[in-house]
Design an enzyme around this catalytic site. Structure first.
Site, PDB file in Angstrom:
ATOM      1  N   SER A   1       4.563  -7.286  10.643  1.00  0.00           N
ATOM      2  CA  SER A   1       5.541  -8.050  11.319  1.00  0.00           C
ATOM      3  C   SER A   1       6.360  -7.147  12.221  1.00  0.00           C
ATOM      4  O   SER A   1       6.913  -7.306  13.390  1.00  0.00           O
ATOM      5  CB  SER A   1       6.254  -9.135  10.711  1.00  0.00           C
ATOM      6  OG  SER A   1       7.137  -8.349   9.685  1.00  0.00           O
TER       7      SER A   1
ATOM      8  N   ARG B   1      -4.524  14.288  -0.001  1.00  0.00           N
ATOM      9  CA  ARG B   1      -3.335  13.699   1.027  1.00  0.00           C
ATOM     10  C   ARG B   1      -3.508  14.433   2.252  1.00  0.00           C
ATOM     11  O   ARG B   1      -3.072  13.855   3.353  1.00  0.00           O
ATOM     12  CB  ARG B   1      -2.371  13.697   0.440  1.00  0.00           C
ATOM     13  CG  ARG B   1      -1.553  12.471   0.041  1.00  0.00           C
ATOM     14  CD  ARG B   1      -0.167  12.933  -0.656  1.00  0.00           C
ATOM     15  NE  ARG B   1       0.080  11.679  -1.534  1.00  0.00           N
ATOM     16  CZ  ARG B   1       0.974  11.891  -2.585  1.00  0.00           C
ATOM     17  NH1 ARG B   1       1.787  12.706  -2.528  1.00  0.00           N
ATOM     18  NH2 ARG B   1       1.057  10.540  -3.382  1.00  0.00           N
TER      19      ARG B   1
ATOM     20  N   ILE C   1       1.959   7.608   0.689  1.00  0.00           N
ATOM     21  CA  ILE C   1       2.845   8.826   1.097  1.00  0.00           C
ATOM     22  C   ILE C   1       2.269   9.988   1.799  1.00  0.00           C
ATOM     23  O   ILE C   1       1.233  10.060   1.458  1.00  0.00           O
ATOM     24  CB  ILE C   1       3.249   9.526  -0.462  1.00  0.00           C
ATOM     25  CG1 ILE C   1       4.259   8.126  -1.243  1.00  0.00           C
ATOM     26  CG2 ILE C   1       4.007  10.734  -0.264  1.00  0.00           C
ATOM     27  CD1 ILE C   1       4.328   8.709  -2.645  1.00  0.00           C
TER      28      ILE C   1
ATOM     29  N   HIS D   1      12.847   0.904   5.569  1.00  0.00           N
ATOM     30  CA  HIS D   1      12.812   0.631   4.237  1.00  0.00           C
ATOM     31  C   HIS D   1      13.719  -0.328   3.972  1.00  0.00           C
ATOM     32  O   HIS D   1      14.636  -0.376   4.486  1.00  0.00           O
ATOM     33  CB  HIS D   1      13.393   2.079   3.754  1.00  0.00           C
ATOM     34  CG  HIS D   1      13.146   1.967   1.969  1.00  0.00           C
ATOM     35  ND1 HIS D   1      12.085   1.949   1.342  1.00  0.00           N
ATOM     36  CD2 HIS D   1      14.179   1.510   1.093  1.00  0.00           C
ATOM     37  CE1 HIS D   1      12.335   1.663  -0.009  1.00  0.00           C
ATOM     38  NE2 HIS D   1      13.666   1.525  -0.066  1.00  0.00           N
TER      39      HIS D   1
ATOM     40  N   GLU E   1      11.279  14.596   1.132  1.00  0.00           N
ATOM     41  CA  GLU E   1      11.374  13.700   0.277  1.00  0.00           C
ATOM     42  C   GLU E   1      11.468  12.137   0.574  1.00  0.00           C
ATOM     43  O   GLU E   1      11.938  11.663   1.570  1.00  0.00           O
ATOM     44  CB  GLU E   1      12.848  14.182   0.029  1.00  0.00           C
ATOM     45  CG  GLU E   1      13.206  13.944  -1.754  1.00  0.00           C
ATOM     46  CD  GLU E   1      14.855  14.064  -1.895  1.00  0.00           C
ATOM     47  OE1 GLU E   1      14.996  13.496  -2.848  1.00  0.00           O
ATOM     48  OE2 GLU E   1      15.302  15.102  -1.176  1.00  0.00           O
TER      49      GLU E   1
HETATM   50  C1  GRF Z   1       8.909  -3.927   5.582  1.00  0.00           C
HETATM   51  O1  GRF Z   1       9.622  -4.883   4.675  1.00  0.00           O
HETATM   52  C2  GRF Z   1       9.574  -2.566   5.510  1.00  0.00           C
HETATM   53  O2  GRF Z   1      10.959  -2.569   5.048  1.00  0.00           O
HETATM   54  C3  GRF Z   1       8.652  -1.856   4.499  1.00  0.00           C
HETATM   55  O3  GRF Z   1       7.119  -2.720   4.508  1.00  0.00           O
HETATM   56  C4  GRF Z   1       7.437  -3.818   5.049  1.00  0.00           C
HETATM   57  C5  GRF Z   1       6.455  -4.072   6.126  1.00  0.00           C
HETATM   58  O4  GRF Z   1       6.260  -5.319   6.667  1.00  0.00           O
HETATM   59  N1  GRF Z   1       8.576  -0.548   4.650  1.00  0.00           N
HETATM   60  P1  GRF Z   1       5.529  -5.688   8.139  1.00  0.00           P
HETATM   61  O5  GRF Z   1       4.076  -5.192   7.719  1.00  0.00           O
HETATM   62  O6  GRF Z   1       6.059  -5.024   9.181  1.00  0.00           O
HETATM   63  O7  GRF Z   1       5.698  -7.199   7.898  1.00  0.00           O
END
Ligand code: GRF
Length: 216
Positions: A16, A68, A95, A112, A146
């Protein structure tokens, strides 16, 4: 007019935020264009959505026994092949290795679902409810080695209501994400947002604290 910034979006799921960024690039809120949408999962719903909108999509799956660093190298090759100048992580559930992060330093953003530095990691909505916090939200930040700790650029903030559940919080936080992520990428595209000496810089000044967008 600024030349359109070529940027890439990395997803693992619904996408989204990727769609909000695509809409903002299409209507001129971001002076940029998505050159590729990359997913590490073939079943990511966002991949099909991106295809439907005519965006270039690419699957970069880690080999079963690869480390990774190998995934990071494959991602960088794909990103550079598309000429990406900014990499936008939008629900990318892996990660990234230190070599990848160093390579893209200052050109790598993440979103985040918490008011960082609070609640790095997973299950942020549940943890906010358990703690009884009055406020919650989301943060766009530059990525450093980090996890969830790089310099914050902008936060969307909301008040937690007594009736809130993980689901209701998640939905309201996502609405804010769709506002603040296009805004941050838009700033980057016009050169207002950048990176200097390990700090986020907005309009020529290091950001001491993130810009705050309060929910209406
Ligand atoms: C979001 O809530 C973002 O904060 C987190 O992962 C989710 C991704 O949602 N990192 P979408 O796939 O963009 O709907």
């Amino acid at each position: 007019m600024e030349p359109a910034l070529p940027f890439a979006v990395l997803i693992s799921g619904r996408g989204s935020n990727m769609l909000a960024l695509a809409a903002a690039a299409a209507d001129g809120r971001i002076a940029g264009r998505i050159v590729t949408v990359i997913s590490d999962r073939p079943e990511a719903a966002g991949l099909a959505e991106a295809r439907r909108r005519g965006l270039a999509v690419q699957l970069v799956e880690p080999a079963r026994d690869a480390d990774r660093a190998a995934l990071g190298a494959a991602l960088t090759a794909a990103l550079e092949g598309h000429g990406a100048e900014l990499v936008v992580l939008a629900g990318f559930m892996r990660i990234l290795d230190a070599g990848f992060v160093r390579h893209w330093r200052g050109r790598l953003l993440n979103i985040h679902p918490s008011l960082l530095p609070d609640y790095r990691g997973l299950h942020t909505h549940r943890r906010v409810l358990e703690a009884g916090d009055p406020r919650h939200g989301c943060t766009v930040h530059f990525v450093t080695e980090e996890l969830d700790a790089g310099p914050a650029v902008i936060q969307g903030r909301l008040s937690v209501q007594p009736a809130d559940t993980e689901e209701s919080l998640s939905a309201r936080v996502q609405q804010l994400e769709h506002i603040i992520y296009p805004r941050a990428v838009g700033w980057f595209a016009t050169g207002r947002l950048g990176w200097k000496d390990g700090r986020a810089v907005l309009d020529g000044r290091p950001l001491e604290s993130p810009i705050i967008e309060d929910a209406q």
